[in-house]
Design an enzyme around this catalytic site. Structure first.
Site, PDB file in Angstrom:
ATOM      1  N   THR A  94      43.225  54.791  46.831  1.00  0.00           N
ATOM      2  CA  THR A  94      41.782  54.216  47.056  1.00  0.00           C
ATOM      3  C   THR A  94      42.361  54.111  48.413  1.00  0.00           C
ATOM      4  O   THR A  94      42.770  53.651  48.849  1.00  0.00           O
ATOM      5  CB  THR A  94      41.548  53.008  46.627  1.00  0.00           C
ATOM      6  OG1 THR A  94      41.254  52.966  45.595  1.00  0.00           O
ATOM      7  CG2 THR A  94      40.321  52.644  47.022  1.00  0.00           C
ATOM      8  N   LYS A 101      33.910  54.624  46.672  1.00  0.00           N
ATOM      9  CA  LYS A 101      35.354  53.859  45.579  1.00  0.00           C
ATOM     10  C   LYS A 101      34.963  52.468  46.454  1.00  0.00           C
ATOM     11  O   LYS A 101      35.708  51.161  45.894  1.00  0.00           O
ATOM     12  CB  LYS A 101      36.325  53.885  45.617  1.00  0.00           C
ATOM     13  CG  LYS A 101      37.038  53.563  45.121  1.00  0.00           C
ATOM     14  CD  LYS A 101      37.136  52.654  44.208  1.00  0.00           C
ATOM     15  CE  LYS A 101      38.785  51.970  43.314  1.00  0.00           C
ATOM     16  NZ  LYS A 101      38.180  50.554  43.156  1.00  0.00           N
ATOM     17  N   LYS A 114      43.143  45.928  51.825  1.00  0.00           N
ATOM     18  CA  LYS A 114      43.126  47.060  52.264  1.00  0.00           C
ATOM     19  C   LYS A 114      41.477  47.897  51.826  1.00  0.00           C
ATOM     20  O   LYS A 114      40.619  48.176  52.349  1.00  0.00           O
ATOM     21  CB  LYS A 114      43.915  48.314  51.751  1.00  0.00           C
ATOM     22  CG  LYS A 114      44.297  49.684  51.951  1.00  0.00           C
ATOM     23  CD  LYS A 114      43.651  50.484  50.911  1.00  0.00           C
ATOM     24  CE  LYS A 114      44.405  49.972  49.693  1.00  0.00           C
ATOM     25  NZ  LYS A 114      43.894  50.965  48.677  1.00  0.00           N
TER      26      LYS A 114
HETATM   27  N1  LIG Z   1      45.012  47.917  40.264  1.00  0.00           N
HETATM   28  C1  LIG Z   1      44.276  48.199  40.655  1.00  0.00           C
HETATM   29  O1  LIG Z   1      43.851  47.246  39.849  1.00  0.00           O
HETATM   30  C2  LIG Z   1      43.153  49.470  41.416  1.00  0.00           C
HETATM   31  C3  LIG Z   1      44.278  49.734  41.909  1.00  0.00           C
HETATM   32  N2  LIG Z   1      43.144  51.122  42.723  1.00  0.00           N
HETATM   33  C4  LIG Z   1      43.496  52.041  43.701  1.00  0.00           C
HETATM   34  O2  LIG Z   1      44.825  52.792  43.150  1.00  0.00           O
HETATM   35  C5  LIG Z   1      45.966  52.511  44.127  1.00  0.00           C
HETATM   36  C6  LIG Z   1      47.384  52.259  43.582  1.00  0.00           C
HETATM   37  O3  LIG Z   1      47.454  50.941  42.992  1.00  0.00           O
HETATM   38  P1  LIG Z   1      48.822  50.182  42.140  1.00  0.00           P
HETATM   39  O4  LIG Z   1      48.772  51.127  41.268  1.00  0.00           O
HETATM   40  O5  LIG Z   1      48.162  48.748  41.670  1.00  0.00           O
HETATM   41  O6  LIG Z   1      49.227  50.127  43.264  1.00  0.00           O
HETATM   42  P2  LIG Z   1      51.470  49.022  42.845  1.00  0.00           P
HETATM   43  O7  LIG Z   1      50.965  48.686  44.711  1.00  0.00           O
HETATM   44  O8  LIG Z   1      51.492  49.103  41.701  1.00  0.00           O
HETATM   45  O9  LIG Z   1      52.034  50.956  43.593  1.00  0.00           O
HETATM   46  C7  LIG Z   1      51.636  51.914  44.736  1.00  0.00           C
HETATM   47  C8  LIG Z   1      52.314  53.346  44.598  1.00  0.00           C
HETATM   48  O10 LIG Z   1      52.231  53.746  45.926  1.00  0.00           O
HETATM   49  C9  LIG Z   1      53.638  53.524  45.645  1.00  0.00           C
HETATM   50  N3  LIG Z   1      54.452  53.873  47.651  1.00  0.00           N
HETATM   51  C10 LIG Z   1      54.195  52.162  47.921  1.00  0.00           C
HETATM   52  N4  LIG Z   1      54.332  52.637  49.574  1.00  0.00           N
HETATM   53  C11 LIG Z   1      55.514  54.117  49.708  1.00  0.00           C
HETATM   54  C12 LIG Z   1      56.050  54.713  50.533  1.00  0.00           C
HETATM   55  N5  LIG Z   1      56.118  53.880  51.520  1.00  0.00           N
HETATM   56  N6  LIG Z   1      56.265  55.757  50.227  1.00  0.00           N
HETATM   57  C13 LIG Z   1      55.868  56.327  48.469  1.00  0.00           C
HETATM   58  N7  LIG Z   1      55.754  56.048  47.720  1.00  0.00           N
HETATM   59  C14 LIG Z   1      54.937  54.786  47.920  1.00  0.00           C
HETATM   60  C15 LIG Z   1      55.022  52.890  45.232  1.00  0.00           C
HETATM   61  O11 LIG Z   1      55.982  53.191  44.846  1.00  0.00           O
HETATM   62  P3  LIG Z   1      57.379  51.996  44.179  1.00  0.00           P
HETATM   63  O12 LIG Z   1      57.769  52.026  43.407  1.00  0.00           O
HETATM   64  O13 LIG Z   1      58.282  52.613  44.937  1.00  0.00           O
HETATM   65  O14 LIG Z   1      56.286  50.329  45.381  1.00  0.00           O
HETATM   66  C16 LIG Z   1      53.926  52.590  43.970  1.00  0.00           C
HETATM   67  O15 LIG Z   1      53.863  54.415  43.570  1.00  0.00           O
HETATM   68  C17 LIG Z   1      45.956  51.593  45.921  1.00  0.00           C
HETATM   69  O16 LIG Z   1      45.043  52.819  46.004  1.00  0.00           O
HETATM   70  C18 LIG Z   1      45.221  51.095  44.979  1.00  0.00           C
HETATM   71  O17 LIG Z   1      43.945  50.894  45.317  1.00  0.00           O
HETATM   72  C19 LIG Z   1      42.219  51.785  42.102  1.00  0.00           C
HETATM   73  C20 LIG Z   1      41.733  51.049  41.103  1.00  0.00           C
HETATM   74  C21 LIG Z   1      42.474  49.767  40.785  1.00  0.00           C
HETATM   75  O1  LIG Z   2      40.460  48.837  42.776  1.00  0.00           O
HETATM   76  C1  LIG Z   2      40.064  48.177  41.685  1.00  0.00           C
HETATM   77  C2  LIG Z   2      39.641  48.197  40.727  1.00  0.00           C
HETATM   78  O2  LIG Z   2      39.154  46.401  39.223  1.00  0.00           O
HETATM   79  O3  LIG Z   2      38.983  48.820  40.104  1.00  0.00           O
END
Ligand SMILES: NC(=O)C1=CN([C@@H]2O[C@H](COP(=O)(O)OP(=O)(O)OC[C@H]3O[C@@H](n4cnc5c(N)ncnc54)[C@H](OP(=O)(O)O)[C@@H]3O)[C@@H](O)[C@H]2O)C=CC1
Ligand SMILES: O=CC(=O)O
Length: 291
Positions: A95, A170, A238
């Site tokens: 996102t 989104k 965010k």
């Molecule tokens: N969780 C949810 O319910 C939902 C989330 N989203 C969106 O999906 C995306 C991922 O969410 P989610 O999986 O929950 O987030 P997480 O925080 O669980 O995962 C984030 C990911 O980004 C990586 N990352 C963070 N910082 C860096 C960096 N500096 N360099 C490289 N990789 C990095 C992390 O790696 P590392 O493991 O090393 O930290 C990890 O793989 C976001 O944009 C969120 O808004 C959308 C729908 C639903």
């Molecule tokens: O981005 C979060 C979700 O639940 O969708």
């Protein structure tokens, strides 16, 4: 067909596990290498860098935390851009705002690659169950190529046209969700402070016109002060910030969303950013106490 996957956080891990269990040949990369272990046990290969993954794969999916990370994984050393070329696709499911998505799209297409943004609606459980709603926009041919993967990760995919439309859709959805979560939190506090049983409030809500899966899922855990992260609060904040910026661009007044964003910011300042976004309830409780 070789498919790449960058980012094995809460969402990426669940999505990639579903792909590999359904027979996709996956090469994965994650900044924290240990998060690849479970995928490797299921048969995935590891790419040492985003560039190495792209080099090996027909198309590569990314699921990363925020705009700055989405950009760095593409543009930095060993990033996606070093290996993207004609015949290869890049699908960013993170996102982010439309501006970030457009920057990535321009860079990928200028090297002959194809680009799709495909953020998702639905959280950890829908990701695990392959029940996400996919909001895609960009290169239609890449969308068609990715449909078999989308059908595994999601229950419905939308193709919304030009790059930016998926990101905007989104953000609109999550702006509504974040505002609802704040109203819900205030309702729970109000019920409690006025001597009502919050469990009864949940029962009443669930039988009426504003019943919804979020209240049903989060209500019981919020009452128990359980904020085990499905959707981290820092990501919801965010999304509110990015949605408010979209409001600025379009001169749309959003006082409800702006107030909700303040509550999420307050929650982050209290150190709650890595908890579930429902932990904003704690902020509402604290504000009530201080008055
Ligand atoms: N969780 C949810 O319910 C939902 C989330 N989203 C969106 O999906 C995306 C991922 O969410 P989610 O999986 O929950 O987030 P997480 O925080 O669980 O995962 C984030 C990911 O980004 C990586 N990352 C963070 N910082 C860096 C960096 N500096 N360099 C490289 N990789 C990095 C992390 O790696 P590392 O493991 O090393 O930290 C990890 O793989 C976001 O944009 C969120 O808004 C959308 C729908 C639903
Ligand atoms: O981005 C979060 C979700 O639940 O969708």
């Amino acid at each position: 067909m070789e498919v790449g996957f960058l980012g094995l956080g809460i969402m990426g891990k669940a999505m990639s596990i579903n792909l590999i269990r359904s027979g996709f040949k996956l090469t994965v990369w994650n900044r924290t290498l240990s998060k690849c272990d479970e995928l490797v046990e299921l048969g995935a290969s590891i790419g040492e860098t985003p560039a190495a993954v792209v080099k090996k794969c027909n198309y590569t999916i990314a699921m990363l935390s925020d705009p700055s990370v989405a950009l760095s994984v593409v543009f930095d050393k060993d990033g996606v851009l070093e290996q993207i070329c004609h015949g290869k696709g890049y699908i960013d499911m993170s996102t982010v705002g439309a501006d970030t998505s457009s920057k990535i799209s321009e860079a990928i297409t200028s090297k002959g690659g194809s680009f799709l943004e495909a953020p998702v609606s639905g959280s950890k459980k829908p990701a695990e169950d392959g029940q996400l709603v996919i909001l895609a926009a960009g290169e239609k041919a890449l969308y068609d190529e990715a449909i078999p993967a989308f059908d595994i990760m999601g229950k419905k995919s939308f193709f919304l046209g030009q790059v930016g439309n998926g990101a905007k859709m989104k953000l609109v959805v999550n702006m509504i969700m974040g505002s609802m979560m704040n109203a819900f939190s205030e309702g729970l506090v109000l019920a409690d402070r006025s001597g009502l049983n919050p469990h009864t409030l949940l029962d009443v809500l669930d039988l009426g016109g504003i019943a919804n899966p979020m209240f049903r899922l989060k209500g019981p855990t919020m009452i128990q002060n359980n904020y085990s992260p499905a959707f981290p609060l820092k990501h919801q904040q965010k999304d509110m910030r990015l949605a408010l910026a979209l409001g600025d661009e379009n001169a749309v007044s959003m006082p409800v969303a702006a107030a909700a964003n303040e509550a999420f910011k307050k929650a982050r300042s209290l150190g709650l950013g890595d908890l579930d976004f429902s932990a904003v309830y704690e902020t509402v409780k604290t504000l009530e106490h201080s008055s």
